[in-house]
Design a protein around this motif. Structure first.
Motif, PDB file in Angstrom:
ATOM      1  N   ASP A 188      20.954 -20.034 -41.670  1.00  0.00           N
ATOM      2  CA  ASP A 188      18.790 -20.160 -41.431  1.00  0.00           C
ATOM      3  C   ASP A 188      19.542 -20.319 -39.373  1.00  0.00           C
ATOM      4  OD1 ASP A 188      17.966 -19.487 -43.865  1.00  0.00           O
ATOM      5  OD2 ASP A 188      18.413 -21.764 -44.752  1.00  0.00           O
ATOM      6  N   LYS A 212      20.282 -17.223 -37.715  1.00  0.00           N
ATOM      7  CA  LYS A 212      18.542 -16.171 -37.938  1.00  0.00           C
ATOM      8  C   LYS A 212      17.928 -16.619 -37.076  1.00  0.00           C
ATOM      9  CE  LYS A 212      15.517 -14.665 -41.404  1.00  0.00           C
ATOM     10  NZ  LYS A 212      15.057 -14.836 -42.948  1.00  0.00           N
ATOM     11  N   ARG A 213      17.945 -17.939 -36.647  1.00  0.00           N
ATOM     12  CA  ARG A 213      16.060 -18.946 -35.873  1.00  0.00           C
ATOM     13  C   ARG A 213      16.307 -18.908 -34.664  1.00  0.00           C
ATOM     14  NH1 ARG A 213      16.311 -22.723 -33.167  1.00  0.00           N
ATOM     15  NH2 ARG A 213      18.066 -23.797 -34.083  1.00  0.00           N
ATOM     16  N   THR A 244      15.788 -14.597 -33.972  1.00  0.00           N
ATOM     17  CA  THR A 244      14.561 -13.955 -34.090  1.00  0.00           C
ATOM     18  C   THR A 244      14.427 -14.247 -32.873  1.00  0.00           C
ATOM     19  OG1 THR A 244      14.907 -14.265 -35.978  1.00  0.00           O
ATOM     20  CG2 THR A 244      12.686 -14.338 -34.974  1.00  0.00           C
TER      21      THR A 244
END
Length: 83
Positions: A42, A45-46, A49
């Motif tokens: 997570d 991914k953050r 992004t």
């Protein structure tokens, strides 16, 4: 001789207790790995992004530079592919 066998039995008991404790600790670690992996995924991914949004914004602000960089990258990939 009985003294030595008692010590050996004590040592064996201690070793077995340590092995049991290690198995219990490994079980705890194994159970927590999916949570750690999920948290790390997570986070990655953050960050990815956020970086992608930043790159897109930079490309919109500097279209000529973006085209020049992409052209340079294409030439470089083409040269490497020829080898």
């Amino acid at each position: 001789m009985a003294m030595f066998s008692k010590n050996a039995d004590d040592i064996q008991g201690d070793v077995e207790a340590q092995i049991a404790a290690l198995r219990k600790e490994i079980s705890k670690i194994s159970a927590s790995l999916p949570d750690l992996t999920s948290e790390r995924f997570d986070e990655v991914k953050r960050i990815a992004t956020k970086q992608a949004k930043h790159a897109a914004a930079t490309a919109r602000e500097n279209p000529v530079a973006t085209i020049a960089i992409l052209a340079g990258a294409a030439v470089l990939v083409g040269l490497l592919a020829r080898r």
